[in-house]
Design a protein around this motif. Structure first.
Motif, PDB file in Angstrom:
ATOM      1  N   UNK A   7       0.821  -1.199   0.000  1.00  0.00           N
ATOM      2  CA  UNK A   7       0.000   0.000   0.000  1.00  0.00           C
ATOM      3  C   UNK A   7       0.864   1.261   0.000  1.00  0.00           C
ATOM      4  N   UNK A   8       2.022   1.182   0.619  1.00  0.00           N
ATOM      5  CA  UNK A   8       2.959   2.316   0.563  1.00  0.00           C
ATOM      6  C   UNK A   8       3.450   2.528  -0.861  1.00  0.00           C
ATOM      7  N   UNK A   9       3.747   1.412  -1.554  1.00  0.00           N
ATOM      8  CA  UNK A   9       4.149   1.512  -2.964  1.00  0.00           C
ATOM      9  C   UNK A   9       3.050   2.100  -3.815  1.00  0.00           C
ATOM     10  N   UNK A  10       1.812   1.717  -3.521  1.00  0.00           N
ATOM     11  CA  UNK A  10       0.673   2.248  -4.266  1.00  0.00           C
ATOM     12  C   UNK A  10       0.512   3.736  -4.036  1.00  0.00           C
ATOM     13  N   UNK A  29       5.248  10.265  -6.922  1.00  0.00           N
ATOM     14  CA  UNK A  29       6.599  10.462  -6.390  1.00  0.00           C
ATOM     15  C   UNK A  29       7.419   9.183  -6.553  1.00  0.00           C
ATOM     16  N   UNK A  30       6.941   8.354  -7.475  1.00  0.00           N
ATOM     17  CA  UNK A  30       7.651   7.134  -7.838  1.00  0.00           C
ATOM     18  C   UNK A  30       8.796   7.500  -8.789  1.00  0.00           C
ATOM     19  N   UNK A  31      10.013   6.988  -8.593  1.00  0.00           N
ATOM     20  CA  UNK A  31      11.112   7.311  -9.512  1.00  0.00           C
ATOM     21  C   UNK A  31      10.855   6.883 -10.953  1.00  0.00           C
ATOM     22  N   UNK A  32       9.981   5.876 -11.148  1.00  0.00           N
ATOM     23  CA  UNK A  32       9.615   5.448 -12.501  1.00  0.00           C
ATOM     24  C   UNK A  32       8.201   5.932 -12.778  1.00  0.00           C
ATOM     25  N   UNK A  64       4.619   6.703 -13.605  1.00  0.00           N
ATOM     26  CA  UNK A  64       3.521   5.922 -14.168  1.00  0.00           C
ATOM     27  C   UNK A  64       3.584   4.432 -13.870  1.00  0.00           C
ATOM     28  N   UNK A  65       4.663   3.953 -13.260  1.00  0.00           N
ATOM     29  CA  UNK A  65       4.797   2.522 -12.977  1.00  0.00           C
ATOM     30  C   UNK A  65       4.292   2.240 -11.560  1.00  0.00           C
ATOM     31  N   UNK A  66       3.277   1.397 -11.469  1.00  0.00           N
ATOM     32  CA  UNK A  66       2.714   1.024 -10.170  1.00  0.00           C
ATOM     33  C   UNK A  66       3.511  -0.153  -9.610  1.00  0.00           C
ATOM     34  N   UNK A  67       4.217   0.089  -8.511  1.00  0.00           N
ATOM     35  CA  UNK A  67       5.059  -0.940  -7.906  1.00  0.00           C
ATOM     36  C   UNK A  67       4.291  -1.843  -6.941  1.00  0.00           C
ATOM     37  N   UNK A 112       5.493  -5.255  -4.967  1.00  0.00           N
ATOM     38  CA  UNK A 112       5.638  -5.226  -3.502  1.00  0.00           C
ATOM     39  C   UNK A 112       4.877  -6.371  -2.852  1.00  0.00           C
ATOM     40  N   UNK A 113       3.802  -6.830  -3.507  1.00  0.00           N
ATOM     41  CA  UNK A 113       3.042  -7.944  -2.964  1.00  0.00           C
ATOM     42  C   UNK A 113       3.866  -9.230  -2.921  1.00  0.00           C
ATOM     43  N   UNK A 114       4.914  -9.318  -3.733  1.00  0.00           N
ATOM     44  CA  UNK A 114       5.797 -10.485  -3.666  1.00  0.00           C
ATOM     45  C   UNK A 114       6.456 -10.560  -2.291  1.00  0.00           C
ATOM     46  N   UNK A 115       6.961  -9.412  -1.825  1.00  0.00           N
ATOM     47  CA  UNK A 115       7.576  -9.355  -0.494  1.00  0.00           C
ATOM     48  C   UNK A 115       6.536  -9.627   0.584  1.00  0.00           C
TER      49      UNK A 115
END
Length: 324
Positions: free
Chosen positions: A178-181, A188-191, A193-196, A200-203
């Protein structure tokens, strides 16, 4: 992420014995759908196919936050939130969101604009500019997430340290994606438009697997311990399906001369030297009694009662130690 969460859902399905595990399974399925669809979007070539995958991902995205809140309500025993009426209300905005995602090309309430990358190739991603209804969904989703998190953390700090730890780790593992979202949505994502979030759900999946297998998160029968049990003169020991020690009250710890923190989670035959001798005298799945003398000369009555779940399956045993 999709593989890990799917495996967790299957494990929970084959070992489920409580209602909260049903909701956990639903949550893992929604994460799997989100992660799988996101992978499909990244690997797709044409913008049209990427958008189709993005729409499919919302089947998982929209259902995740209400599932989290229901799971939190079940784990913290907030029964008033588990009524059919309230559950239906919780899903009104998620269902509306899915419908609006599917029909976005007619009103642009979810995505006001979609920027196609150059060059357009597998591994590239579309950049979505969000419409007004998306921000309603976003606000609603994070209110549910925050509410469930506060419930769980407040509940955790009311428990003994031994049971507090797995709940806090569980909450932290869920907050990671959720923090990545949030980074993605606040741009403020370095990439750009890319939703990480799916990555992150892998971790999160790995942490959840560790918590479930090491702490037996859904087998912690005594998490909501009553003071009556805690202060009883009779000893209480709770065993899981594989005779692992799930809980032991102070009286039982005194009678057996054991430290709870050192034996909880261990198999009974490893924690108690004479366990095999006692276990051979118990009838499987039947309430049994045994009188025995301890090393200090004290006589106790030892009774074993099976714990049966809603499917009439034996989940473990409750052992009561009573001075005689």
């Amino acid at each position: 992420a999709s593989t890990i969460t799917s495996m967790l859902a299957l494990y929970a399905w084959f070992h489920k014995n409580t209602l909260k595990q049903d909701v956990f399974i639903i949550g893992m399925i929604t994460v799997s759908i989100w992660a799988f669809a996101s992978a499909g979007e990244i690997s797709a070539i044409t913008p049209e196919s990427k958008i189709i995958w993005a729409k499919l991902s919302y089947i998982g995205v929209a259902n995740l936050s209400p599932s989290w809140m229901i799971l939190a309500a079940q784990m913290t025993k907030k029964k008033k939130w588990l009524s059919r009426k309230r559950i239906i209300y919780l899903w009104i905005i998620p269902v509306m969101t899915i419908c609006l995602v599917v029909t976005n090309q007619y009103h642009h309430w979810i995505w006001s604009n979609i920027i196609i990358p150059t060059p357009n190739e597998p591994g590239s991603w579309l950049i979505y500019e969000h419409g007004w209804f998306f921000w309603i969904y976003f606000s609603y989703s994070y209110v549910l997430l925050l509410t469930g998190t506060i419930w769980l953390l407040y509940y955790a700090f009311q428990q003994r340290k031994l049971y507090r730890r797995p709940i806090i780790i569980f909450v932290i593992s869920v907050l990671i994606p959720w923090s990545g979202n949030l980074l993605y949505l606040l741009d403020i994502n370095p990439w750009k438009g890319l939703d990480l979030t799916p990555l992150a759900f892998s971790l999160t999946g790995l942490i959840l697997a560790w918590v479930i297998f090491n702490f037996r998160l859904f087998d912690l029968t005594p998490i909501a311990r009553d003071l009556i049990i805690e202060r009883m003169n009779d000893g209480i020991i709770v065993l899981g399906r594989e005779n692992e020690i799930l809980d032991i009250n102070p009286a039982a710890a005194r009678i057996t001369n054991k430290i709870p923190e050192e034996i909880i989670g261990k198999l009974a035959e490893l924690a108690f030297e004479d366990w095999e001798e006692y276990a051979s005298k118990f009838s499987q799945g039947i309430k049994s009694y045994l009188e025995t003398q301890l090393d200090d000369g004290e006589w106790i009555e030892l009774s074993v009662s099976p714990m049966v779940n809603r499917k009439n399956q034996t989940n473990g045993n409750i052992i009561v130690l009573r001075n005689i």
